[in-house]
Design a protein around this motif. Structure first.
Motif, short mmCIF file in Angstrom:
data_model
loop_
_atom_site.label_atom_id
_atom_site.label_comp_id
_atom_site.label_asym_id
_atom_site.label_seq_id
_atom_site.Cartn_x
_atom_site.Cartn_y
_atom_site.Cartn_z
N MET A 1 0.83 -1.04 -0.14
CA MET A 1 -0.15 0.00 0.00
C MET A 1 0.91 1.18 0.02
SD MET A 1 -3.42 0.82 -0.13
CE MET A 1 -3.79 -0.86 0.42
N PRO A 2 0.70 2.34 -0.81
CA PRO A 2 1.51 3.51 -0.85
C PRO A 2 1.30 4.16 0.50
CG PRO A 2 -0.16 3.21 -2.64
CD PRO A 2 -0.45 2.29 -1.90
N GLN A 3 2.52 4.66 0.65
CA GLN A 3 2.71 5.66 1.74
C GLN A 3 2.65 7.06 1.43
OE1 GLN A 3 3.21 4.31 5.16
NE2 GLN A 3 2.60 2.51 3.78
N LEU A 4 1.56 7.61 1.92
CA LEU A 4 1.41 8.87 1.81
C LEU A 4 1.91 10.10 2.59
CD1 LEU A 4 -2.36 8.49 0.41
CD2 LEU A 4 -0.45 8.17 -1.07
N THR A 5 2.30 11.45 1.97
CA THR A 5 2.60 12.26 2.52
C THR A 5 1.67 13.58 1.68
OG1 THR A 5 4.77 11.33 2.97
CG2 THR A 5 4.52 13.98 3.30
N LEU A 6 1.34 14.50 2.64
CA LEU A 6 0.41 15.78 2.24
C LEU A 6 1.18 16.85 2.46
CD1 LEU A 6 -2.00 16.93 0.72
CD2 LEU A 6 -3.16 16.72 3.17
N TYR A 7 1.60 17.64 1.65
CA TYR A 7 2.25 19.10 1.48
C TYR A 7 1.09 20.00 1.65
CZ TYR A 7 6.64 16.70 0.98
OH TYR A 7 7.69 15.70 1.13
N GLY A 8 0.88 20.69 2.78
CA GLY A 8 -0.27 21.52 2.55
C GLY A 8 -0.25 22.73 3.59
N TYR A 9 -1.30 23.39 3.64
CA TYR A 9 -1.36 24.52 4.57
C TYR A 9 -2.75 24.81 5.06
CZ TYR A 9 -1.33 29.57 5.74
OH TYR A 9 -1.26 30.87 6.36
N TYR A 10 -3.04 24.94 6.29
CA TYR A 10 -4.07 24.98 6.98
C TYR A 10 -5.35 25.79 6.14
CZ TYR A 10 -4.08 29.64 9.01
OH TYR A 10 -3.73 30.97 9.36
N LYS A 11 -4.86 26.94 5.53
CA LYS A 11 -5.93 27.85 4.95
C LYS A 11 -6.14 27.60 3.57
CE LYS A 11 -8.70 30.92 6.56
NZ LYS A 11 -8.37 32.58 6.88
N SER A 12 -5.48 26.53 2.96
CA SER A 12 -5.60 26.49 1.61
C SER A 12 -6.72 25.42 1.22
CB SER A 12 -4.34 25.47 1.29
OG SER A 12 -4.32 24.63 -0.11
N SER A 13 -7.52 25.96 0.43
CA SER A 13 -8.74 25.45 0.16
C SER A 13 -8.61 24.13 -0.75
CB SER A 13 -9.74 26.31 -0.77
OG SER A 13 -9.14 26.62 -2.01
N CYS A 14 -7.48 24.02 -1.78
CA CYS A 14 -7.34 22.96 -2.35
C CYS A 14 -6.47 21.81 -1.26
CB CYS A 14 -6.11 23.30 -3.54
SG CYS A 14 -6.73 24.55 -4.61
N THR A 15 -5.99 22.18 -0.48
CA THR A 15 -5.40 21.27 0.61
C THR A 15 -6.64 20.75 1.47
OG1 THR A 15 -3.31 22.48 0.70
CG2 THR A 15 -3.93 20.92 2.64
N THR A 16 -7.64 21.57 1.55
CA THR A 16 -8.87 20.93 2.26
C THR A 16 -9.60 19.98 1.52
OG1 THR A 16 -9.14 23.28 3.28
CG2 THR A 16 -10.98 21.67 3.37
N ARG A 17 -9.35 19.94 0.07
CA ARG A 17 -10.00 18.90 -0.59
C ARG A 17 -9.47 17.67 -0.26
NH1 ARG A 17 -8.75 22.33 -6.31
NH2 ARG A 17 -10.31 24.06 -5.77
N LEU A 18 -8.29 17.64 -0.27
CA LEU A 18 -7.61 16.33 0.13
C LEU A 18 -7.75 15.96 1.52
CD1 LEU A 18 -5.51 14.83 -1.72
CD2 LEU A 18 -5.95 17.17 -2.86
#
Length: 227
Positions: A1-18
């Motif tokens: 199973m792939p190991q996932l890392t999410l690079y994001g920012y709390y206020k980013s709407s695009c990050t929120t989708r993920l």
């Protein structure tokens, strides 16, 4: 199973989708917080994995020694989650090809037509290149929100798509993208959802009751400022 890392920012709407999709599909992942406010996304380290210097990036490591695949667009990442984790949690794309096309059309209203026109880099360019002041930037963002949310509202009402959610009674990728789009419209730009978009208001109320949606809100993130 792939190991996932999410690079994001709390206020980013695009990050929120993920964040919403990962929670709905019950996929474990690691988060790397990128300080958008202090322009960490424009630094050499982040640009090396995402040349567009946008958020988020989803890194998927298959454990084959080849290193992670960096998925640098949120919709591509959402589609990857559906394909790579077909048996996890809920299915966010319908089985029927016509309904999948309807979902993808609604997704594009948000990600291609709405979000880029009120994104931080767009408003920054309006100020830098055209001397737009804050009031003008807000009006620009508000006007685009009204236009594109009206398009979304019309699509889900005129065609009879809407049920509990955007396409019937099953939560889909359209809803995953709609949630942060509405949050921005209401919380940042002052759109009155109940007044202007009654169908979306009902859909959004249903979505806000979903625990995974609640947990993905920017205020609930570890990198969000604490009052």
């Amino acid at each position: 199973m792939p190991q996932l890392t999410l690079y994001g920012y709390y206020k980013s709407s695009c990050t929120t989708r993920l964040r919403i999709a990962l929670a709905l599909k019950k996929i474990e992942y690691t988060t790397v917080f990128i300080d958008f406010f202090n322009k960490e996304h424009r630094g050499a380290a982040y640009a090396a994995i995402n040349p567009n210097m946008s958020l988020p990036t989803l890194a998927a490591d298959e454990g084959d020694g080849q290193g992670p695949v960096y998925i640098t667009q949120s919709v591509a990442a959402l589609e990857y989650l559906e394909e790579a984790f077909p048996d996890n949690g809920v299915h966010l794309l319908p089985n029927n090809a016509a309904d999948r096309a309807r979902v993808r059309s609604l997704v594009e209203v948000v990600v291609a037509d709405l979000q880029p026109r009120q994104a931080a880099q767009t408003l920054e360019k309006l100020g830098n290149d055209f001397n737009a002041n804050q009031d003008q930037k807000v009006k620009w963002a508000y006007d685009w929100c009204i236009k594109e949310l009206q398009a979304y509202e019309t699509l889900v009402t005129a065609t009879g798509l809407a049920g509990k959610y955007s396409v019937g009674d099953t939560l889909t990728l359209a809803d995953v993208c709609l949630v942060p789009g509405i949050q921005n419209a209401v919380e940042r730009w002052g759109v009155d959802l109940d007044k202007d978009f009654p169908a979306l208001a009902k859909i959004y109320e249903n979505l806000k009751a979903v625990p995974e949606v609640q947990g993905a809100h920017w205020s609930q993130q570890p990198d969000a400022p604490k009052e």
